[in-house]
Design a protein around this motif. Structure first.
Motif, PDB file in Angstrom:
ATOM      1  N   TRP B  25       0.812  -1.215   0.000  1.00 25.98           N
ATOM      2  CA  TRP B  25       0.000   0.000   0.000  1.00 25.98           C
ATOM      3  C   TRP B  25       0.842   1.260   0.000  1.00 25.98           C
ATOM      4  CZ3 TRP B  25      -4.697  -1.809  -0.948  1.00 25.98           C
ATOM      5  CH2 TRP B  25      -5.060  -3.034  -0.406  1.00 25.98           C
ATOM      6  N   ASN B  26       2.166   1.187   0.269  1.00 18.82           N
ATOM      7  CA  ASN B  26       2.983   2.397   0.247  1.00 18.82           C
ATOM      8  C   ASN B  26       3.849   2.448  -0.998  1.00 18.82           C
ATOM      9  OD1 ASN B  26       2.137   3.310   2.760  1.00 18.82           O
ATOM     10  ND2 ASN B  26       3.523   1.889   3.769  1.00 18.82           N
ATOM     11  N   VAL B  27       4.552   1.347  -1.228  1.00 18.06           N
ATOM     12  CA  VAL B  27       5.474   1.307  -2.359  1.00 18.06           C
ATOM     13  C   VAL B  27       4.699   1.145  -3.661  1.00 18.06           C
ATOM     14  CG1 VAL B  27       7.205  -0.166  -3.422  1.00 18.06           C
ATOM     15  CG2 VAL B  27       7.446   0.508  -1.046  1.00 18.06           C
ATOM     16  N   ASP B  28       3.617   0.372  -3.619  1.00 19.24           N
ATOM     17  CA  ASP B  28       2.867   0.116  -4.844  1.00 19.24           C
ATOM     18  C   ASP B  28       1.732   1.127  -5.001  1.00 19.24           C
ATOM     19  OD1 ASP B  28       1.408  -0.795  -2.757  1.00 19.24           O
ATOM     20  OD2 ASP B  28       1.363  -2.871  -3.361  1.00 19.24           O
ATOM     21  N   TYR B  29       1.278   1.273  -6.214  1.00 17.98           N
ATOM     22  CA  TYR B  29       0.162   2.173  -6.502  1.00 17.98           C
ATOM     23  C   TYR B  29      -0.740   1.522  -7.527  1.00 17.98           C
ATOM     24  CZ  TYR B  29       3.395   3.330 -10.276  1.00 17.98           C
ATOM     25  OH  TYR B  29       4.263   3.247 -11.326  1.00 17.98           O
ATOM     26  N   HIS B  30      -1.967   1.928  -7.532  1.00 19.99           N
ATOM     27  CA  HIS B  30      -2.963   1.238  -8.346  1.00 19.99           C
ATOM     28  C   HIS B  30      -4.099   2.202  -8.660  1.00 19.99           C
ATOM     29  CE1 HIS B  30      -6.431  -1.883  -8.353  1.00 19.99           C
ATOM     30  NE2 HIS B  30      -6.007  -1.668  -9.569  1.00 19.99           N
ATOM     31  N   PHE B  31      -4.460   2.293  -9.924  1.00 15.78           N
ATOM     32  CA  PHE B  31      -5.671   3.009 -10.314  1.00 15.78           C
ATOM     33  C   PHE B  31      -6.669   1.945 -10.774  1.00 15.78           C
ATOM     34  CE2 PHE B  31      -2.435   6.297 -11.498  1.00 15.78           C
ATOM     35  CZ  PHE B  31      -2.837   7.267 -10.609  1.00 15.78           C
ATOM     36  N   ALA B  32      -7.746   1.789 -10.040  1.00 21.75           N
ATOM     37  CA  ALA B  32      -8.800   0.848 -10.461  1.00 21.75           C
ATOM     38  C   ALA B  32      -9.708   1.598 -11.422  1.00 21.75           C
ATOM     39  CB  ALA B  32      -9.571   0.341  -9.256  1.00 21.75           C
ATOM     40  N   LEU B  33      -9.538   1.344 -12.706  1.00 24.95           N
ATOM     41  CA  LEU B  33     -10.215   2.161 -13.714  1.00 24.95           C
ATOM     42  C   LEU B  33     -11.364   1.396 -14.366  1.00 24.95           C
ATOM     43  CD1 LEU B  33      -7.064   3.690 -15.404  1.00 24.95           C
ATOM     44  CD2 LEU B  33      -8.546   4.752 -13.731  1.00 24.95           C
ATOM     45  N   ASN B 845       0.455  -7.709  -6.189  1.00 24.51           N
ATOM     46  CA  ASN B 845      -0.690  -6.831  -5.978  1.00 24.51           C
ATOM     47  C   ASN B 845      -1.333  -7.058  -4.622  1.00 24.51           C
ATOM     48  OD1 ASN B 845      -1.261  -9.385  -7.361  1.00 24.51           O
ATOM     49  ND2 ASN B 845      -3.371  -8.802  -7.036  1.00 24.51           N
ATOM     50  N   HIS B 846      -0.879  -8.049  -3.863  1.00 29.87           N
ATOM     51  CA  HIS B 846      -1.464  -8.485  -2.582  1.00 29.87           C
ATOM     52  C   HIS B 846      -2.984  -8.393  -2.615  1.00 29.87           C
ATOM     53  CE1 HIS B 846      -1.185  -4.201  -1.230  1.00 29.87           C
ATOM     54  NE2 HIS B 846      -0.102  -4.221  -1.954  1.00 29.87           N
ATOM     55  N   GLN B 847      -3.615  -7.484  -1.843  1.00 33.13           N
ATOM     56  CA  GLN B 847      -5.076  -7.494  -1.822  1.00 33.13           C
ATOM     57  C   GLN B 847      -5.706  -6.604  -2.883  1.00 33.13           C
ATOM     58  OE1 GLN B 847      -6.071  -6.938   2.401  1.00 33.13           O
ATOM     59  NE2 GLN B 847      -7.131  -8.867   2.151  1.00 33.13           N
ATOM     60  N   ARG B 848      -4.894  -5.897  -3.613  1.00 32.88           N
ATOM     61  CA  ARG B 848      -5.471  -5.095  -4.686  1.00 32.88           C
ATOM     62  C   ARG B 848      -5.918  -6.041  -5.801  1.00 32.88           C
ATOM     63  NH1 ARG B 848      -3.514   0.295  -4.224  1.00 32.88           N
ATOM     64  NH2 ARG B 848      -1.603   0.508  -3.027  1.00 32.88           N
ATOM     65  N   GLU B 849      -6.927  -5.639  -6.554  1.00 36.70           N
ATOM     66  CA  GLU B 849      -7.364  -6.483  -7.666  1.00 36.70           C
ATOM     67  C   GLU B 849      -7.092  -5.749  -8.967  1.00 36.70           C
ATOM     68  OE1 GLU B 849     -10.562  -9.448  -6.914  1.00 36.70           O
ATOM     69  OE2 GLU B 849     -11.356  -7.719  -5.892  1.00 36.70           O
ATOM     70  N   ILE B 850      -6.170  -6.278  -9.742  1.00 39.61           N
ATOM     71  CA  ILE B 850      -5.782  -5.620 -10.986  1.00 39.61           C
ATOM     72  C   ILE B 850      -6.490  -6.339 -12.115  1.00 39.61           C
ATOM     73  CG2 ILE B 850      -3.809  -4.421 -11.887  1.00 39.61           C
ATOM     74  CD1 ILE B 850      -2.063  -5.952 -10.103  1.00 39.61           C
ATOM     75  N   VAL B 851      -7.354  -5.609 -12.765  1.00 36.58           N
ATOM     76  CA  VAL B 851      -8.227  -6.210 -13.772  1.00 36.58           C
ATOM     77  C   VAL B 851      -7.759  -5.791 -15.159  1.00 36.58           C
ATOM     78  CG1 VAL B 851     -10.602  -6.260 -14.612  1.00 36.58           C
ATOM     79  CG2 VAL B 851     -10.148  -6.264 -12.175  1.00 36.58           C
TER      80      VAL B 851
END
Lengths: 295, 929
Positions: B25-33, B845-851
């Motif tokens: 959650w700090n080092v990684d970033y994610h835009f759920a678009l 992505n651990h708990q993030r969901e990259i679609v």
């Protein structure tokens, strides 16, 4: 010949060939639906007023489609029960939870989780499938789903080119990755046409590892540190203890130390410390020496 | 079970590479678009009929259906309705008034989704592609209680209208429309359903045919044609077919936009209105905005847009006689405008968004009920670029005669989707990044400038270099005051934070690289990998006409400069930090199929033959065997540094790697046999240096492949056979010069090597692993010197993730059927197991969901241990990876505070102990003397 053609067109949506994206695909799919509509009463989705305008072409189509075996009626429902230690409430699963069914080449079905905590696969093809459930936080084990035409009395499952309604046998087995596909696992459920199976998660996914940080208590618990601390206490604490003893006890203690086999002048430790190699080489035992010494 | 246990045990031996809890959650970033929202399928809706809180629902151009929280722009849920990337012409999203479901229609599938949590309620596939989906708002007592029925119109061989039960998804009736007319849209009244079809006349004009059906039985009641005479030449001139409004109507114009014709559905007559020309420039499009509620007033707004201005007319429909009257006009304003319709009880409000203000009017009169000036939309755009609204959706709350609050979501010409509350920006979703096609990393211009200056000094004579240096230092002195000001802050931060956090001050580690994305809409969008929350710059580089596409190619050959080129077009360079063009506009050249090319060798595909040419002269051609088609070709990356030419074994002997920079992995498929062929080619001579065949492969499932250093990897899905179990497999192959340690085989004696003259074949070790799921794309981490061990990055579309597999876990040299020897253990090899389970700790992505990830781009940081990873497709995800742990940087595990505390404790102890020691020493002196 006609039957063969019909058979092919009826199956073509199943054996979907991506390299022939013919416009025929949509129509053959509709035919496939047509069969289900005409022959199976179990179809919930298509109302009896199926072909409301009497279209002669449609009748012709229907009449030869009726020769096909029912290959698209099998329905599999997977429900996720509440499995308390791991997943007490399946309603908490996110919308991205889905299940996939990998069938014969070209068949890869994917269905999302429904409001009733189920996955619904309808119109399964004959063959063996690999069932997998994907959830963000939970791991599920793989399953094997076999769909086959139920054997008739004489054991003949071949199509005879006549109108016949055949039931489909659906068997669900647990399977393990890395085993031969012929090696069946324990059977979960078996049934015809419509089968419901309950599948619970095997565990929660642990994504993170905690860094081994500095922990005073943890360090103190380590036996090495404990040993060290004990010896430190002995080294620094003993002189104090000795000083603070009353003279009588002290004398008694000293006496005891002298007598003790380990620490007294005759003790093992003292003997090892004062070991006289030369006399030992000369064949003199410690006792004789000590006795001669006293003489 | 045993094999699973064995795998688990073997994983314990492999050094665990994982996401640390303090870095996630700090080092990684994610835009759920979601992708650019479509106007017709974006609206506010209450997921729970009993509560007034609403969510924004949208079905985007990328067919992603999602609900967005209007408060902060976060995604509540999302479903990708077309996973295989097929772009369907039509997509529909409807929400019934007071319903807890939304109904989507994409391709052949009508589906109802729970509005609150995005779970499926029912789905139904139609025979032909869907042309329209509507909800029957007015009840006729035949529905299941609480659920409104849906109607669907599909085309294909048998155009069909179906009525679908709103609770179960069962078909209540279906009606097959005869004739060859193309179905267009559906409309419904309280008793009837109107199917509108397009009838092409012999002269090439278009007529509208309306088939009227009974709602309850689905029988045809009536049928009529609207004589549009000769004015309607294409369906593009049909501006609206209303559906669920109180009075559905059809409107169209002639091709020159001079008259507007309106027909109230159910009436056979039509009315025409002249379109007044307000402007010299011709009208570009006409749009109709009508309320989507049955019990609202039957008013509608017609929006006229020219290249430079826009205006609108509001019309009222008299429900009794079906007469349409023009009520009032909204004045012409410069620029583009976006109109949205909102309802409050029966009243209808139109909200107009222009460049500089938002106004709301009632449909009954032209009096402005609310006006909010707009300074800026709060988005980043190119220099001199005017940000225009494309379309909007609004929710108004009305108190008395004024609008007390308004929430508007607007899609802007920059591709951002923004939310304004009373004219103030609340959030901004960079939806243009969902259509990213290619990506490159570039060093920021300021970092690059220093490097350039140092190079200047190194390459000039000593006197000039000295003068240059003095000048540079004098220039640097000007920044001294600002440095002094920020010094205390930096010291505090330096004490409390860790070195990895210290990204803002200077980018010593190369983490703050500029990521430039080229989108399908012809824009370049730049992100800062160090602070990825905001867009750095966003410029339009290719003026694409509607329907035109481009094939961008991005590169950063000079630090600080990004070069973009479309296929065969000359490149244009941009400053990487601010996006200023260093030359004029980019020409867009129509393109053909493209195969990834290295700088030296250019590959083209002709009739299934792969042709390679150096410097535009043909070199060799690879024609696959009859019936085979090329799937993919992966050359070894151009910039692929390798630190060691050999592998050091446990006994200090060396296995030499087959390191040829001109090799490529080629995957072909034979569809009739269901086989996949793998070739490793020498791209200099075209010779096949390794090949393999896999049978029983499911060729409809992606085959991912990668080549790096001296190894390759690919994955496929196969059917059960005698040799293999059904499932997904990952094959890793490693190329050696010889399998005898300390022996270079054929190449031992030679110092120079040419692929043209000597035909040396490598010795290839391969190993197959059974993996739990499909891999759609493979990538590999890249570091500056190639010293750090590599990690294989696999995109898992089913788990919505990216998994980082340490190379050691898939090393083909893992001993089979025996335990590793002492030497092998020293190398870190563990016993081979057929199953490779993806440890959840390997998920980047651990708990993030990259679609919807289509590709993963990796770039080396300035420090050796770290590789920057950027995944794009629909979602944007980025992180930093240290495959051999952070050996050259103090990571989060280094606790500065603890170190300082230790130093302080030692200092205190020294101060306390010093007098004691002193006294003791003095005492000793006295004793001895």
């Amino acid at each position: 010949m006609e039957a063969d053609d019909a058979d092919f067109s009826g199956r073509s949506p199943i054996l979907r060939d991506p390299y022939y994206p013919s416009p025929n695909y949509t129509s053959s799919f509709s035919q496939a639906h047509g069969i289900a509509c005409n022959t199976s009463e179990k179809k919930p989705r298509i109302a009896p007023t199926c072909y409301s305008p009497p279209d002669p072409a449609m009748y012709a189509l229907g009449s030869f489609l009726i020769l096909l075996p029912v290959t698209l009626a099998a329905h599999l429902t997977i429900s996720i029960p509440a499995s308390p230690p791991v997943l007490p409430n399946p309603a908490s699963l996110p919308a991205s939870t889905h299940a996939t069914l990998l069938g014969p080449p070209g068949v890869y079905l994917d269905t999302p989780l429904t409001r009733r905590n189920t996955f619904e696969f309808s119109n399964l093809t004959v063959g063996s499938h690999l069932l997998q459930v994907y959830a963000r936080d939970y791991a599920f084990s793989p399953y094997r789903v076999d769909v086959s035409l139920a054997a008739t009395e004489d054991g003949d499952t071949e199509r005879r080119g006549t109108a016949r309604i055949e039931q489909e046998l659906i068997q669900v087995w647990q399977t393990f990755r890395g085993n031969e596909w012929s090696n069946l696992g324990p059977k979960i459920v078996e049934g015809t046409d419509s089968v419901t199976v309950e599948i619970g998660p095997v565990g929660r996914k642990e994504f993170y590892i905690q860094r081994g940080g500095f922990n005073v208590l943890g360090m103190l618990k380590s036996p090495m540190i404990l040993l060290g601390l004990f010896s430190v206490v002995l080294i620094f604490g003993m002189p104090y203890l000795m000083e603070n003893m009353d003279p009588e006890t002290k004398a008694e203690f000293e006496e005891m130390q002298k007598k003790s086999p380990l620490t007294g002048s005759q003790g093992a430790a003292a003997q090892i410390q004062n070991f006289d190699l030369a006399s030992w080489m000369a064949g003199k035992s410690a006792e004789t020496e000590s006795s001669s010494g006293t003489q | 079970m045993l094999s699973t246990l064995l795998t688990a045990a073997s994983l314990l031996l492999v050094p665990t590479l994982a996401v640390f809890a303090d870095e996630a959650w700090n080092v990684d970033y994610h835009f759920a678009l979601l992708g650019a929202p479509k106007e017709e399928t974006s609206f506010f809706h209450q997921p729970n009929p009993s509560s007034r809180a609403s969510l924004i629902y949208t079905l985007s151009e990328q067919h992603a259906l999602g609900a967005v929280n209007p408060r902060d722009g976060s995604l509540v849920w999302r479903q990708l309705l077309s996973s295989d990337g097929i772009a369907y012409r039509n997509s529909f999203l409807r929400a019934g008034e007071g319903q807890d479901v939304v109904i989507s229609g994409v391709g052949h599938e009508v589906a109802a989704w729970s509005a609150a949590d995005g779970r499926l309620v029912w789905s139904l596939s139609t025979e032909g592609p869907l042309e329209d989906v509507e909800i029957l708002e007015l009840s006729d007592g035949k529905e299941t209680a609480g659920a409104k029925d849906a109607i669907a119109l599909s085309s294909g061989a048998n155009p069909t209208v179906q009525r679908i039960d709103g609770a179960s998804g069962a078909v209540k009736w279906q009606f097959i429309i005869d004739g060859s007319d193309a179905p267009y849209q559906l409309s419904a009244s309280s008793t009837q359903i109107f199917a509108i079809l397009i009838h092409k006349t012999i002269l090439g004009y278009v007529k509208l045919r309306v088939v009227v059906l009974d709602r309850v039985t689905g029988h045809k009641v009536d049928e009529y044609s609207l004589s549009s005479e000769n004015e309607l030449s294409t369906t593009e001139n049909i501006v609206s077919v209303g559906a669920n409004s109180a009075s559905p109507m059809i409107a169209w114009t002639d091709s020159l936009y001079t008259t507007l014709k309106v027909n109230v559905v159910g009436m056979k007559s039509m009315q025409s209105f002249d379109i007044a020309s307000h402007d010299d420039s011709p009208i570009e499009h006409v749009k109709v905005h009508a309320p989507y509620h049955v019990n609202s007033l039957s008013h509608f707004l017609v929006h006229y847009q020219t290249a430079t201005s826009h205006w609108a007319d509001v019309f009222h429909i008299n429900l009794k006689n079906g007469k349409v009257e023009k009520a009032y006009s909204l004045p012409k304003l410069a620029g583009r405008g976006a109109f949205s319709t909102s309802t409050s009880d029966a009243n209808v409000y139109f909200t107009r968004v222009t460049r500089d203000e938002i106004t709301t009017v009632s449909s009954a009169s032209h009096g402005v009920l609310g006006r909010w000036p707009l300074n800026t939309f709060g988005v980043v755009a190119g220099i001199g670029e005017q940000v225009e609204p494309i379309h909007a959706a609004s929710e108004v709350s009305v108190k008395g005669d004024t609008v007390s609050a308004i929430r508007t979501t607007i899609l802007l010409s920059t591709g951002d989707w923004v939310m304004l509350r009373d004219g103030k920006g609340i959030w901004n979703r960079p939806e243009m990044l969902a259509s990213t096609m290619v990506v490159t990393f570039a060093l920021p211009a300021d970092a690059a400038a220093l490097v350039q200056q140092l190079e200047v000094e190194a390459h000039s004579n000593p006197v000039a270099a000295y003068a240059h240096r003095v000048q540079r230092h004098l220039a640097d002195l000007q920044r001294l005051p600002s440095i002094i000001v920020s010094l205390p802050q930096q010291i505090v931060k330096g004490f409390l934070g860790t070195s990895a956090d210290d990204l803002t001050a200077s980018d010593t580690f190369g983490f703050r690289q500029v990521i430039v994305c080229a989108t399908r809409e012809g824009r370049l969008v730049a992100l800062d990998a160090g602070s990825p929350d905001k867009i750095v710059w966003n410029v339009n580089v290719a003026d694409l006409q509607p329907g035109q596409s481009w094939e961008p190619y991005l590169a950063s050959r000079i630090a600080g400069v990004v070069e973009v080129s479309s296929r065969a077009g000359a490149g244009i360079q941009y400053n990487a930090t601010n996006g200023q063009p260093l030359a004029e506009r980019l020409p867009v050249v129509p393109e053909g199929p493209q195969v990834p090319s290295s700088q030296v060798v250019l590959y083209t595909v002709h009739d299934g033959t792969l042709e390679a040419s150096y410097n535009r002269t043909p070199a060799w051609a690879f024609t696959p065997m009859h019936g085979e088609r090329l799937i993919d070709m992966v050359p070894r990356p151009v910039n692929d540094p390798v630190a060691s030419i050999g592998k050091v074994l446990g006994d200090r002997r060396v296995l030499y790697k087959y390191l040829d920079s001109n090799i490529a992995l080629l995957v072909t498929a034979q569809d009739s046999m269901g086989t996949a062929n793998i070739y490793v080619l020498s791209t200099v001579s075209g010779a096949i240096i390794y090949s393999n065949v896999h049978t029983g492969v499911d060729l409809t499932i992606p085959i991912a492949s990668i080549m790096s250093e001296n190894w390759f990897a690919y994955s496929f899905t196969n059917e059960a056979s005698d040799e293999a179990s059904k499932g997904h497999q990952l094959v890793v192959g490693e190329l050696f010069e010889s399998l005898v340690p300390d022996d270079r085989g054929m190449m031992g004696a030679t110092t120079n090597f040419s692929g043209m003259q000597t035909a040396t074949e490598p010795f290839v070790l391969t190993q197959t692993y059974q993996i739990p799921e499909v891999i759609s794309k493979l990538a590999v981490t890249r570091t500056r010197q190639g010293i750090t061990s590599r990690q294989l990055l696999a995109v898992l579309p089913d788990s919505n993730g990216i998994v980082g597999i340490p190379y050691g876990a898939v090393d083909p040299r893992r001993p089979v059927n025996r335990d590793p020897t002492k030497d092998e253990q020293a190398e870190g090899l563990v016993r081979y197991t057929a199953v490779l389970e993806f440890d959840p700790k390997w998920f980047l992505n651990h708990q993030r969901e990259i679609v919807g990830v289509k590709n993963v781009f990796t770039s080396p940081a300035l420090i050796e241990s770290t590789s920057l990873v950027f995944a794009y497709g629909l979602d944007i995800f980025g992180t930093r990876l240290s495959p051999s742990f952070s050996f050259d940087i103090l990571g989060k595990d280094f606790n500065k505070l603890q170190m300082l505390a230790t130093v302080a404790a030692l200092a205190v102890a020294t101060f306390i102990v010093a007098p004691l020691v002193m006294r003791k020493q003095v005492d000793q002196r006295w004793r001895f003397l």
